[in-house]
Design an enzyme around this catalytic site. Structure first.
Site, PDB file in Angstrom:
ATOM      1  N   HIS A   1      30.245   5.687 106.801  1.00 48.88           N
ATOM      2  CA  HIS A   1      30.801   6.764 105.988  1.00 48.88           C
ATOM      3  C   HIS A   1      30.763   8.103 106.727  1.00 48.88           C
ATOM      4  CE1 HIS A   1      30.520   9.438 102.149  1.00 48.88           C
ATOM      5  NE2 HIS A   1      31.738   9.417 102.629  1.00 48.88           N
TER       6      HIS A   1
ATOM      7  N   HIS B   1      33.916  11.341 108.272  1.00 49.95           N
ATOM      8  CA  HIS B   1      33.717  12.793 108.198  1.00 49.95           C
ATOM      9  C   HIS B   1      33.548  13.438 109.571  1.00 49.95           C
ATOM     10  CE1 HIS B   1      33.059  13.436 103.784  1.00 49.95           C
ATOM     11  NE2 HIS B   1      32.869  12.122 103.835  1.00 49.95           N
TER      12      HIS B   1
ATOM     13  N   HIS C   1      38.278   5.992 104.749  1.00 54.28           N
ATOM     14  CA  HIS C   1      37.345   6.782 103.953  1.00 54.28           C
ATOM     15  C   HIS C   1      37.332   6.328 102.500  1.00 54.28           C
ATOM     16  CE1 HIS C   1      36.052  10.285 101.490  1.00 54.28           C
ATOM     17  NE2 HIS C   1      35.065  10.243 102.366  1.00 54.28           N
TER      18      HIS C   1
ATOM     19  N   ASN D   1      33.952   5.068 100.590  1.00 49.09           N
ATOM     20  CA  ASN D   1      33.417   6.157  99.762  1.00 49.09           C
ATOM     21  C   ASN D   1      33.481   5.893  98.271  1.00 49.09           C
ATOM     22  OD1 ASN D   1      32.482   9.077  99.458  1.00 49.09           O
ATOM     23  ND2 ASN D   1      34.366   9.067  98.251  1.00 49.09           N
TER      24      ASN D   1
ATOM     25  N   ILE E   1      36.226  14.664  99.836  1.00 49.67           N
ATOM     26  CA  ILE E   1      34.998  14.677  99.047  1.00 49.67           C
ATOM     27  C   ILE E   1      33.930  13.882  99.784  1.00 49.67           C
ATOM     28  CG2 ILE E   1      35.534  12.605  97.725  1.00 49.67           C
ATOM     29  CD1 ILE E   1      34.284  14.022  95.288  1.00 49.67           C
TER      30      ILE E   1
END
Length: 811
Positions: free
Chosen positions: A471, A476, A662, A666, A811
């Site tokens: 993740h 990110h 993602h 997520n 997010i």
């Protein structure tokens, strides 16, 4: 024709009318425009810039300053503009003489002389003009390659890029828009009186390599000049906060409240602890009592909506390896025994102790050799990643193992676990190799309880690796350097900037907030996950093996041995586990993205030579490789960026990471992990040994022993709250196939139509995926928990929906 009529026509030929859409700072919802009566329009001025007539120095001519006019319907503006001498507008300056900022959405010009509408999509915060060293400029939505850019606009484009790059000095201010790089040197706090708050710097070394993050320029700490001081405010370029709307504020505020134990759900902890003699869960029923009506209770996680005990089955344990929140770790065993990559000089012999003789009795009459040849033997391997940290971790309250789980592909397409190997450091020293023990499936008696615990140690490793690598790192952190390089070198009129921009929305914002409350020293991740203060070091270790070209789904599947190249198959590869929900659904999305990117790139680049001649693209890619991911710049796998094929693949991978990958790792966090017994994040006890009190306790009350082994109550509630926040779609989310600018993101009709085709394809794919979930022959689609795999369904509503692919890591 009278002279008056002639004068009116001549005057109209020297005027261009426009409409401006903007929002004031306090108007935070999408679509909330500013009522004219509350804005002093005489304090907002614009000047048009010509795209076709220069002033003698090569720069496009600049028109006269004009102020906004307010009307009942919105903001209008009229520019004096002689088409014969000024040509066609292609950009404009804007000045804000107000003391507060506002959000400029767009400018639309109506060129009545040429019966043409010129659109400027702005989406930018405009501060008082005194805040800026250079004038704020915006360009029309026409896309240009550098070699095709009108000469009159070249100077302005280069000046804007220069502004965005900055000079690499000073502390950044709120209103600035400068994109620059730095290492992760702001996670620790060495000046704190708590001496355990210091953390190593990630990035800039071969020991702890890392992608770069956005530079803030905060002052160094006193005790360590290489560490940046921490402040509540973390700078990001101001336009990266264009989504600082009600929904985004809610997410950030919620995370801050969680970090302070100050949410209604976390206050439940006080009540629970006041009513108990010890701050622990003792029964599964106590955990289930957490769920009910908000705001004081947690929503029911999807994994227990139908059956609150199906999570305990071996079928669900293995199904979540291919349809859970971390479905891209499992790999095929190409030869037996599986090998360890750990340095034997440091860690001894880490070869598995699971022998063929151990496994074959559970393999339905199939030998190891036959299973390998038939692509039926798989592994979930968390041994090498975790083992180097165990000695230090096990000296704390944590008690953990490195794990290997061997799996067998059954005739019905499901996986069953054959064994779990638990390893921990040898008390005699690392060079003697690990102490290991192998456990086997059991369904009755104390052996079943032991087996349930063995699976918990596996899932804890998987949960940590998922959060820190699958993740955080692989989505990110690795995308942020691309965002920085794009804004530094690809102008807003560049076709690739227009292609990638939607997939960057809110990422730098959410990453900055993560550094403040999630991944920082003693932040939420360290306090609720096994790896504790070594969390980010684990992700740095994983980054050493990160390969950009393997982040695309087909190459990832082939690397893990989960698929083989097969041109006869729909996507050019054939899955070895046919019913692999993440992979089979993902390949549909991957193919749609790649088809769209291929059509788009081919429209603007007619040859490979055009790629090499694109100065902006080459500067962008060079900086991504040499600076943004500079710790890996010597790797030979980087694209050379010399062909259209390379550009198409690179853009497809980047869009895949930011959107579908993602989404897959997520938005299932709370649906699967909100029930802590299904996905615990810590273990605090070793496996009970026969003859010990813990073993006796296990025989009498396995629920209490299980709960005393996994994540404790306080960390459970905090972790649940964070996962609930991260699993939510905000109301203003932008999903794959949609753009905030509508059809106005480019003036070229062919790409607009291609993008609409992409959107329609995603709708078709979603219907196809829905049909897969109701196919009873595909047993991995729902599993014992009766939880259809929907994480890669493109569309979603707001809230916790367990579906939906946003354009970006928002997010």
């Amino acid at each position: 024709m009278s002279s008056l009529e002639t004068d009116m026509i001549n005057k109209s030929n020297k005027m261009i009318k426009g409409t401006v859409v903007l929002r004031q700072k306090k108007f935070n919802a999408v679509g909330d425009t500013v009522p004219p009566s509350i804005l002093d329009t005489s304090s907002v001025a614009l000047k048009l810039i010509s795209a076709s007539r220069h002033d003698g120095s090569g720069k496009g001519k600049v028109g006269k300053q004009t102020f906004l006019q307010d009307t009942k319907s919105g903001f209008n503006i009229e520019f004096e503009w002689d088409h014969r001498s000024m040509g066609k507008p292609g950009a404009f300056y804007i000045e804000n003489f107000l003391q507060h900022e506002f959000f400029l959405v767009s400018l639309t010009l109506e060129d009545d002389l040429h019966h043409e509408t010129i659109n400027f999509v702005c989406n930018s915060w405009i501060y008082n003009t005194e805040k800026y060293k250079t004038e704020r400029i915006f360009f029309s939505n026409k896309a240009y390659l550098p070699s095709e850019t009108p000469a009159s606009l070249v100077h302005y484009i280069q000046e804007e890029l220069k502004t965005l790059r900055g000079d690499g000095t000073g502390e950044r201010k709120e209103w600035e828009r400068i994109y620059d790089y730095d290492v992760y040197n702001d996670l620790g706090d060495p000046d704190n009186k708590d001496t355990t708050m210091a953390r190593p710097i990630l990035g800039g070394s071969s020991t702890l390599p890392y992608p770069r993050r956005g530079r803030t320029g905060r002052k160094p700490t006193l005790k360590d000049p290489k560490t940046e001081s921490r402040t509540q405010y973390v700078y990001i370029p101001r336009d990266e906060l264009l989504t600082q709307l009600k929904s985004t504020h809610s997410v950030v505020n919620r995370l801050n409240l969680v970090s302070q134990n100050d949410t209604p759900q976390l206050k439940v902890l006080v009540t629970l602890q006041n009513n108990k003699s010890d701050p622990e869960f003792n029964t599964f029923k106590e955990v289930l009592s957490l769920y009910g009506e908000p705001p004081n209770h947690f929503p029911l996680p999807k994994v227990i909506e139908v059956d609150n005990s199906a999570w305990m089955t071996d079928e669900e344990f293995t199904r979540e390896m291919i349809a859970g929140v971390n479905p891209n770790i499992i790999s095929k065993i190409p030869e037996y025994p599986p090998k360890s990559k750990l340095d034997s000089q440091l860690y001894g012999d880490n070869t598995t102790t699971i022998t063929k003789e151990h496994l074959e009795p559970y393999m339905d009459g199939v030998t190891i050799e036959q299973a390998i040849q038939g692509n039926r033997l798989y592994i979930l391997d968390h041994h090498d990643a975790v083992y180097p940290y165990l000695r230090k971790l096990n000296e704390t309250d944590a008690k953990a193992y490195a794990t290997r789980t061997i799996l067998f592909l059954q005739d019905d397409g499901t996986l069953k676990p054959l064994s779990i190997e638990l390893s921990r450091p040898n008390t005699r020293g690392d060079r003697f190799g690990p102490v290991t023990k192998v456990y086997y499936p059991a369904s009755e008696g104390v052996e079943a309880s032991i087996w349930l615990l063995a699976k918990a140690y596996v899932v804890v490793n998987d949960a940590n690796y998922h959060q820190l690598v699958s993740h955080w790192l692989n989505t990110h952190a690795t995308v942020e350097p691309f965002i920085i390089a794009t804004n530094r070198h690809l102008s807003v009129v560049h076709p690739i900037h227009k292609l990638l921009h939607p997939h960057y929305r809110n990422t730098m914002n959410i990453n900055a907030n993560a550094r403040n409350v999630l991944i920082n020293a003693k932040g939420i991740i360290e306090s609720t996950f096994l790896m504790d203060s070594y969390s980010m070091q684990l992700s740095a270790d994983a980054y050493k093996d990160w390969v950009f070209t393997e982040q695309g789904l087909p190459n990832d599947l082939i690397k893990r041995g989960m698929a083989v190249e097969d041109q006869a198959s729909p996507h050019g590869i054939r899955l070895l586990i046919e019913d692999y929900p993440y992979a089979s659904d993902g390949l549909e999305i991957w193919a749609a993205i790649k088809s769209w990117v291929e059509e788009y790139v081919s429209f603007y680049y007619k040859s490979d030579a055009a790629i090499e001649q694109d100065t902006e693209l080459q500067a962008f890619w060079k900086e991504v490789v040499e600076v943004g991911h500079g710790d890996l710049k010597s790797a030979t796998w980087w694209f050379k960026m010399q062909t259209r094929t390379e550009l198409i693949e690179a853009c497809t991978i980047l869009i895949w990471i930011a959107s579908a990958l993602h989404a897959a790792v997520n938005f299932g966090q709370y649906p699967y992990g909100g029930f802590i017994m299904n996905r615990p994040t810590k273990t605090r006890r070793f496996m009970p040994e026969k003859g010990s009190f813990e073993y006796y306790e296990l025989t009498k009350d396995y629920e209490k022993t299980y709960l005393r082994t996994i994540t404790p109550m306080q960390e459970t509630l905090k972790n649940m709250q964070v996962m609930a926040v991260l699993s939510m779609h905000v109301p203003d989310e932008q999903y794959l196939g949609d753009r905030i600018e509508g059809d106005l993101w480019t003036s070229d009709p062919e790409p607009v139509e291609a993008y609409k085709k992409f959107g329609k394809k995603l709708v078709e794919i979603e219907e196809k995926l829905i049909q897969r979930n109701i196919d009873e022959s595909l047993k991995n689609r729902n599993g014992p928990v009766e939880m259809p795999y929907t994480l890669l369904h493109p569309s979603s509503e707001a809230g916790m929906t367990f579906r939906g692919i946003p354009n970006s890591i928002s997010i």
